[in-house]
Each structure stands twice: as C-alpha cells, then as structure tokens.
Scaffold this active site. Sequence first.
Site, PDB file in Angstrom:
ATOM      1  N   GLU A 105       0.968  -1.104   0.070  1.00  0.00           N
ATOM      2  CA  GLU A 105      -0.110   0.027  -0.191  1.00  0.00           C
ATOM      3  C   GLU A 105       0.676   1.108  -0.077  1.00  0.00           C
ATOM      4  OE1 GLU A 105      -0.987   0.159   4.828  1.00  0.00           O
ATOM      5  OE2 GLU A 105      -2.689   1.147   3.423  1.00  0.00           O
ATOM      6  N   LYS A 201     -10.747   0.766   0.900  1.00  0.00           N
ATOM      7  CA  LYS A 201     -10.649   0.445   2.671  1.00  0.00           C
ATOM      8  C   LYS A 201     -11.494   0.744   3.312  1.00  0.00           C
ATOM      9  CE  LYS A 201      -6.641   1.095   5.547  1.00  0.00           C
ATOM     10  NZ  LYS A 201      -5.560   1.959   5.947  1.00  0.00           N
ATOM     11  N   CYS A 233      -3.892  -3.530   5.152  1.00  0.00           N
ATOM     12  CA  CYS A 233      -3.192  -3.213   6.180  1.00  0.00           C
ATOM     13  C   CYS A 233      -4.067  -3.310   7.530  1.00  0.00           C
ATOM     14  CB  CYS A 233      -2.722  -1.777   6.143  1.00  0.00           C
ATOM     15  SG  CYS A 233      -1.481  -1.656   7.447  1.00  0.00           S
TER      16      CYS A 233
HETATM   17  C1  LIG Z   1      -3.021   3.309  -1.085  1.00  0.00           C
HETATM   18  O1  LIG Z   1      -2.022   4.260  -1.721  1.00  0.00           O
HETATM   19  C2  LIG Z   1      -2.293   5.578  -1.755  1.00  0.00           C
HETATM   20  C3  LIG Z   1      -1.298   6.213  -2.652  1.00  0.00           C
HETATM   21  O2  LIG Z   1       0.131   5.748  -2.237  1.00  0.00           O
HETATM   22  C4  LIG Z   1      -2.015   6.166  -0.303  1.00  0.00           C
HETATM   23  O3  LIG Z   1      -2.370   7.526  -0.104  1.00  0.00           O
HETATM   24  C5  LIG Z   1      -3.291   5.445   0.585  1.00  0.00           C
HETATM   25  O4  LIG Z   1      -3.075   5.965   1.710  1.00  0.00           O
HETATM   26  C6  LIG Z   1      -3.013   3.739   0.407  1.00  0.00           C
HETATM   27  N1  LIG Z   1      -3.730   3.278   1.134  1.00  0.00           N
HETATM   28  C7  LIG Z   1      -3.957   3.100   2.453  1.00  0.00           C
HETATM   29  C8  LIG Z   1      -4.761   2.095   2.915  1.00  0.00           C
HETATM   30  O5  LIG Z   1      -3.151   3.540   3.242  1.00  0.00           O
END
Ligand SMILES: *[C@@H]1O[C@H](CO)[C@@H](O)[C@H](O)[C@H]1NC(C)=O
Length: 570
Positions: A105, A201, A233
């Site tokens: 992620e 998410k 996560c």
């Molecule tokens: C998924 O990736 C994006 C871009 O990098 C990020 O901003 C986002 O927070 C990520 N997802 C999570 C659950 O943190």
Amino acid sequence: MLRKWCDGISSLTAGIEAIGSKFPQNMGPLFVNIFLNSLLAIALQAFGSQASDINDSHFVAGVVEFRPDFIGLTTEQLIAKHTDAYIEILSSPEALETDIVVFPESTLNNEFNTTYVPAPEEAIIPCLLANQSSRYEYYLIALSCAARDNRKYVIINLTEKEDCAANAAVDPRPCATNGLNIYNTNVVFDREGRVISRYRKVNIYVERKNTTYQPEFAIFDTDFGVRFAHFICFDLLFYTPAEELVAKYGIRNIIFTSMFASETPFLTAVQLQQSWAWGNNVTLLAAGASYPQSGATGSGIYAGSSGSLVSAMIGNSGVRQIYVAKVHKFAEKSPYTTAPETHTTAAAQPQTGVRLLRDPQLDNFNSQLLQLNASSVISVELCTEMLCCSLIAETTTTENSYGNGTTSDAYQYRFGVFTGRRSYEKEQYSDVAICAIYACTDDTVSSCGLLFPANTTIMPKFAFKRLQIEGSFQKTERLLIMPNTLDFSFYSLQPAQVAWNLADKSKSYDAEIALKASADNLLAFGIYANYYDSSSGAHKYCSSMLILSTSVLLWIGAYATDLLYVYEIL
Ligand SMILES: *[C@@H]1O[C@H](CO)[C@@H](O)[C@H](O)[C@H]1NC(C)=O
Ligand SMILES: *[C@@H]1O[C@H](CO)[C@@H](O)[C@H](O)[C@H]1NC(C)=O
Ligand SMILES: *[C@@H]1O[C@H](CO)[C@@H](O)[C@H](O)[C@H]1NC(C)=O
Ligand SMILES: *[C@@H]1O[C@H](CO)[C@@H](O)[C@H](O)[C@H]1NC(C)=O
C-alpha cells in the site's frame, strides 16, 4: 501526535526532515539482497517457465517489499519513479515465473494525483485506452500494460477518486464540495491488464479519505483456479472484512497489502502475518512497504498451518525486492497438511533501524517473572477473571550468542496473561486474550517488550528444551485464536519447531502451543486470541466518533511517551 499502525509514510512525508534527524538512517550493507537473489535464482530454475493453469497443483506468487521515494520530488516525479520501478520489478527475471504479484500500500500515487478506477463489471483494460483521451491516469494505464505484457495478475494500492454522483443511489451521506469521494483502493489486473477487482478500504484512520458506506468484500477468481480475496493493512486486526472473508465466505487465499508499523512483543509484521495465516489455516500473500525508520517493513507468503514459505523483515534503509514462492493450492475444503518445500527468510542476520511500537497493555498483564537457570523445571498457572493459563518449562544449557556487539546481556522472561481491550490508534481497538512468555531487558515489567541496544551481544543463559502453554478460551461468534511466536531476528517459529493444537470443546477452545525443538532465542511465545469488538455487534465503519473513556485517554498518554523511544532490533 499518535502512533500510526498503517500508512505511516504519507503522514510522515511532511515531517520527514525532523524524523530523519531524530532517527538517523543506518546505511548498512545490503547483504540481504544478494543472499536472497541467489536463493531466488536457485528456486526459479526449479519452477519451469509456464504460467500455472487450473490443473496444476500449485501456483507461483510474488510479494514486493517496496521502499517508496518521497524526498525532494514533486508528486508527478514521485509517481513516475514509482511506476517505473513497479514495471521494472514486473519484468525482472525474479518475477518471470510468477502468476500473481502483490505490491504494498501507499507506494504508488498520493492524494494530490488521484485516478478514476473502472468498476470490475465494466471489464475495462486501461492499457487499450492508452491512445485515446481516457479518464484514467497514465500510471493506471502503464500498470495495466505491464500486467498485460508480462501476463500476470497484478495487485496494486492507490488513491482513487470517484464522482459522488455515480454513487449517490447507494450512499446517502453528503458529498465533499469538490464532488468527489477519495478512497484507498486495491486494484487487481488480470493477465490481459483488465481491472477485475477493486477494494476500497474500510478501516481508515487519520487519513483524509472516505470510507465506503457498506464494507466491500472483494473476491476474484483466476485462470489457475484459485479464488482470492484482498484487503489492506489495518483490516487484518478487525473482523470485517478480513476475518469474515475466511469465516463466512470460506475464502482460503488472501491478499494483503500493507504499510504496517510493528509492535513488540506480539504484533510485529511478519509475526502477525504468519499467526493470522496459521490461525485461519489460509494462504496469505502479504506485501509490505519498506520504510524501516518509520517502522514499516514485513512481507511474506504463508501456507496456513504449514508456516511461512518466504518472509522478510528488513532493516536499515529498506529494499525494493520481490519475494517469490511456489504455493500449493488447497484441495477442496481440506486444510494444509504437508510441510512447505521451501522456507526462506530474508535476513537471519541482526538488523538495525526498525522503529517499533510496544503493546500499550503490556504493563497491565497479570505476570510473573520466571526464575530460570540452565537446569530449571517450572510449572506456573496464572489467571485473569476470564482466563486461566498454565505454563510448563524446562531449561538446559546453551553456548549460543547473537550479534557481535561491544557489551553482552541476556533477556529475562515473564509469563503473562491478559484479557481485555487494547487500542491501536485512538478510536480503534480489539478485545484480546493472551497467554504468553515474553522477553524483558531486566526484572521490571516496564522493560518487557524492549530490546537491548544494537551494540549488545545477546548471550542467553539457558535454552528452553520444553516449553508448553495452555489455556481454555471461551467461544464467541467472532474469535480468532492464533499461535504467536517471535525470535531474535523478528521471524516466527516454523511448524518444524512448534506444535499448535486447538481442541473444540462445546463452550470453549482448548489451545496449546509447545516447542518441538529447544530454543534460546525467543522474544515471545504463546497464544493470542482476537475477540475483535465483543461489546457490540454494531459496525463502526462510518463513524469517526471518539470513544472517550478514561482508559483510552490513558493509553493515548502512553503512546505519546512511546514515540520518544526508538527501539532498535538488535
Ligand atoms: C494506497 O496508496 C495511496 C497512494 O500511495 C495512499 O495514499 C493510500 O493511503 C494507500 N492506502 C492506504 C490504506 O493507506
Ligand atoms: C485440465 O484437464 C482437463 C481434463 O484432463 C482438460 O480437459 C483441460 O483441457 C485441462 N485444462 C488446461 C488449462 O490444461
Ligand atoms: C498507441 O500508439 C503507439 C504509437 O503510435 C503504438 O506503438 C501503440 O501500439 C498504440 N497502443 C495501442 C494500445 O493502440
Ligand atoms: C468524504 O470526505 C469528505 C472530506 O472529509 C467529506 O466532506 C465528505 O462528506 C465525505 N463523503 C462521504 C460520502 O462521506
């Protein structure tokens, strides 16, 4: 400032200079990489070069531990560098045999450059829209093309935008003024580059992101006959959707993308991944962002009760590395029974520079310091109101030492039992029940879960030749009981080293964990049960209400102090 379990880097980006000076980078040698590449080369020769199909007994998976860039670059430069690095990994010789590759992620784009993502029902291949003006950003198109060129399933995480209007029929909540919902999203491409699954998410914390109105269950099928579900996560610590996918939907192959901050002594990244996969007896493909200075590292491929096939906890400045394993498919409904053919860990060597959290409830365990020498036999029973656990241990001598520091020391152990609520970040918590031994740097409770400084050689005064912990855990509808072990290198013990047994009594489970071979390098060993949120059946996904109980405030206080420390792994 609160501690962050997931997605630590985006929030750290702004303050990275400050953190950099407090937690100096340790640019150690990258022997880990070289060691692993040679192992991979050997492993790959054995795999053959065909894509796996529906009749094969196995498939080949890759998980990527990925160090993001984020200093001194514009958003556009950053995304371009990440996209190029992703494509390079997908077309690398190490990835050649993989059927499916998982990226972690938060290591591609960010909230300043979001993209639309087609719904799986649309069956769109963004790559084929490359020469038309399309609503998809170039990196989505480029990765769709990379999946297509390399004929692989590819899972990425990105920040997605959606027109609220498209969703208004199912989501009654007010839209943001710009007319957009912003989600943290996993996207799955098939071998044609088609978007076949999308997961937004659910468990969001301190991220300026929207949550879905209802939790989504993202499940997809592959041409090699394996059905996967995927989530992100923090979800791993909650019932919905993670545990529900296994318990209610019967999914046996799980994909997990993360940027996870490890916590001693029970929830470091690889330890939790292996425990969760073993406790559920499912395959888990886990890809972690690599930024050890902020606590983020931990990737692996786990074969349920057969343990880990490959796993990596990375120190120093992180890596960009794919870890590959041949994964046996589950036969219809039958659990894993055979031992894995390969098991590799990225670093059996001491590591430095991983920032660690500490279990905020560790001081509240009912615990007893174990008085052990090189020939002890002890038996202890400890209880809380909800749970009694027993420990039997026998020790013997050991000549081993770990590390080559300038001073030497040895851990002491406490046996502890805990039942109750623990929080992760300010408004999220689980009800847990734990029986375990854990290492302490001296005889005080407050030294437990801490590590000796990096310049210490650990010289154990004894080895456990017998170690057995048992407890009877009350049954509830939502419950996951896991074996939980951690050694000095921050890996878990494998099934060859530890026996795990869960007996179903009508109102409870009798859980037992026992060593199969003697061990002198334990940081934790025991039984970890997650009762999730036992106080209410209600979902809290849409709520950002702070639950202000006194105990939560106390825990927040404890986190603030935690942040003043950097615990170094050996
Ligand atoms: C998924 O990736 C994006 C871009 O990098 C990020 O901003 C986002 O927070 C990520 N997802 C999570 C659950 O943190
Ligand atoms: C799988 O095996 C079946 C039965 O032997 C055969 O008909 C089918 O073509 C095979 N599928 C693939 C993809 O090889
Ligand atoms: C897009 O255009 C480039 C250059 O004209 C060409 O090489 C490529 O094949 C085209 N891609 C598609 C998907 O049509
Ligand atoms: C999405 O988040 C924004 C910003 O926090 C908020 O204003 C908006 O109401 C949210 N949308 C939904 C549908 O909850």
